[in-house]
Design a protein around this motif. Structure first.
Motif, PDB file in Angstrom:
ATOM      1  N   ILE A 137      32.094  58.547  67.326  1.00  0.00           N
ATOM      2  CA  ILE A 137      30.782  58.323  66.727  1.00  0.00           C
ATOM      3  C   ILE A 137      29.899  57.779  67.828  1.00  0.00           C
ATOM      4  N   SER A 138      28.857  58.491  68.169  1.00  0.00           N
ATOM      5  CA  SER A 138      27.989  58.108  69.278  1.00  0.00           C
ATOM      6  C   SER A 138      26.728  57.403  68.766  1.00  0.00           C
ATOM      7  N   ALA A 139      25.855  57.062  69.696  1.00  0.00           N
ATOM      8  CA  ALA A 139      24.549  56.492  69.358  1.00  0.00           C
ATOM      9  C   ALA A 139      23.556  57.620  69.096  1.00  0.00           C
ATOM     10  N   VAL A 140      22.489  57.291  68.391  1.00  0.00           N
ATOM     11  CA  VAL A 140      21.433  58.257  68.093  1.00  0.00           C
ATOM     12  C   VAL A 140      20.165  57.811  68.812  1.00  0.00           C
ATOM     13  N   THR A 141      19.637  58.673  69.658  1.00  0.00           N
ATOM     14  CA  THR A 141      18.419  58.357  70.406  1.00  0.00           C
ATOM     15  C   THR A 141      17.358  59.421  70.147  1.00  0.00           C
ATOM     16  N   ASN A 142      16.117  59.073  70.512  1.00  0.00           N
ATOM     17  CA  ASN A 142      15.032  60.052  70.315  1.00  0.00           C
ATOM     18  C   ASN A 142      14.041  60.050  71.475  1.00  0.00           C
ATOM     19  N   GLY A 143      14.552  59.871  72.682  1.00  0.00           N
ATOM     20  CA  GLY A 143      13.683  59.947  73.851  1.00  0.00           C
ATOM     21  C   GLY A 143      13.107  58.636  74.324  1.00  0.00           C
ATOM     22  N   GLY A 144      13.522  57.535  73.726  1.00  0.00           N
ATOM     23  CA  GLY A 144      13.064  56.233  74.187  1.00  0.00           C
ATOM     24  C   GLY A 144      12.321  55.410  73.162  1.00  0.00           C
ATOM     25  N   SER A 145      12.079  55.978  71.978  1.00  0.00           N
ATOM     26  CA  SER A 145      11.389  55.215  70.938  1.00  0.00           C
ATOM     27  C   SER A 145      12.337  54.296  70.179  1.00  0.00           C
ATOM     28  N   SER A 146      13.603  54.731  70.020  1.00  0.00           N
ATOM     29  CA  SER A 146      14.570  53.919  69.297  1.00  0.00           C
ATOM     30  C   SER A 146      15.978  54.358  69.673  1.00  0.00           C
ATOM     31  N   ILE A 147      16.916  53.471  69.423  1.00  0.00           N
ATOM     32  CA  ILE A 147      18.331  53.794  69.533  1.00  0.00           C
ATOM     33  C   ILE A 147      19.032  53.143  68.344  1.00  0.00           C
ATOM     34  N   THR A 148      19.829  53.920  67.640  1.00  0.00           N
ATOM     35  CA  THR A 148      20.542  53.399  66.478  1.00  0.00           C
ATOM     36  C   THR A 148      22.025  53.708  66.613  1.00  0.00           C
ATOM     37  N   PHE A 149      22.824  52.975  65.831  1.00  0.00           N
ATOM     38  CA  PHE A 149      24.268  53.055  65.960  1.00  0.00           C
ATOM     39  C   PHE A 149      24.897  53.286  64.581  1.00  0.00           C
ATOM     40  N   PRO A 150      25.331  54.517  64.295  1.00  0.00           N
ATOM     41  CA  PRO A 150      25.910  54.825  62.988  1.00  0.00           C
ATOM     42  C   PRO A 150      27.180  54.043  62.651  1.00  0.00           C
ATOM     43  N   THR A 151      27.805  53.389  63.641  1.00  0.00           N
ATOM     44  CA  THR A 151      28.985  52.577  63.323  1.00  0.00           C
ATOM     45  C   THR A 151      28.615  51.236  62.691  1.00  0.00           C
ATOM     46  N   ASP A 152      27.342  50.877  62.680  1.00  0.00           N
ATOM     47  CA  ASP A 152      26.938  49.607  62.072  1.00  0.00           C
ATOM     48  C   ASP A 152      27.424  49.532  60.620  1.00  0.00           C
ATOM     49  N   ASN A 153      28.116  48.449  60.310  1.00  0.00           N
ATOM     50  CA  ASN A 153      28.537  48.114  58.943  1.00  0.00           C
ATOM     51  C   ASN A 153      29.639  49.012  58.369  1.00  0.00           C
ATOM     52  N   ILE A 154      30.235  49.881  59.173  1.00  0.00           N
ATOM     53  CA  ILE A 154      31.343  50.670  58.625  1.00  0.00           C
ATOM     54  C   ILE A 154      32.589  49.792  58.504  1.00  0.00           C
TER      55      ILE A 154
END
Length: 230
Positions: free
Chosen positions: A122-139
């Motif tokens: 499960i990797s991180a989700v980025t969008n070019g520098g506006s945000s980075i999120t982590f789908p492993t949060d709270n699993i």
């Protein structure tokens, strides 16, 4: 005195989430979460993650010893690991497997050598520098599919959550690691063509391990380790 006691109580509530780090304690087989450490190797580092990617503890965690059982799982089925509490550090996840050499079992094999291949992430989700999120949060668990073409036999399954909240300097990434003992049946006759050693798969300077996730926001993220083999 009352103020001092209240302050101590408040301090305890503040530090308790930090001191009680999450651990992968149970194997998930046939949709059932098994008893803690029945098939997952227990280890001596109750609270601390591994930070040295070259340490022998990086294989299955500090002081890991054999679990009492070996879980049977059919090739092509779902298997996974459950946590004792939800993940609360931002980070990414990798899952590996290793076929146990002839003459050993999943309970006796140390996992040494170039024997590991990646089976999930499960990797991180980025969008070019506006945000980075982590789908492993709270699993609280993670499952993956055992490749259906794997040959029958004993395997080690290894999971790692790479916490990146303090990863801006070398050695700051925290690895939450466990190994499970499984026997695969009903499989095929194909193994991967390439393998990695654990430790050895990382040097700690990879862009997905030594990284500041806060500022500047990374425009992209590179998952550590090899590609997933399926």
């Amino acid at each position: 005195m009352k103020f001092f006691a209240a302050a101590l109580a408040l301090a305890a509530t503040v530090v308790s989430p930090v001191t009680a780090h999450y651990r992968w304690t149970s194997l998930i087989v046939n949709g059932t979460t098994t008893t803690a450490y029945q098939y997952v190797r227990p280890y001596t580092s109750y609270n601390s993650p591994v930070t040295d990617v070259t340490s022998s503890a990086f294989t299955c965690n500090q002081g890991a010893t054999a679990a009492p059982g070996i879980a049977w799982a059919k090739a092509g089925s779902q298997i996974g690991f459950a946590l004792d509490q939800a993940i609360y550090h931002a980070g990414v996840l990798n899952a590996y497997m290793a076929k146990v050499p002839s003459g050993q079992t999943a309970a006796t094999f140390s996992g040494s050598g170039a024997v590991w291949f990646k089976v999930g992430q499960i990797s991180a989700v980025t969008n070019g520098g506006s945000s980075i999120t982590f789908p492993t949060d709270n699993i609280t668990k993670y499952t993956f599919t055992i490749p259906s073409k794997l040959p029958d036999g004993d395997y080690l399954a290894r999971i790692e959550h790479i916490a990146l909240h303090s990863a801006s300097s070398f050695g700051g990434a925290q690895f939450y690691i466990s190994c499970g003992q499984i026997h695969v049946f009903g499989g095929g006759s194909t193994l991967p063509s390439s393998y990695v050693s654990i430790p050895g798969v990382y040097n700690g300077n990879e862009p997905g391990i030594k990284i500041n996730i806060y500022y500047p926001i990374p425009p992209s993220y590179t998952q550590p380790g090899p590609a997933v083999w399926s």
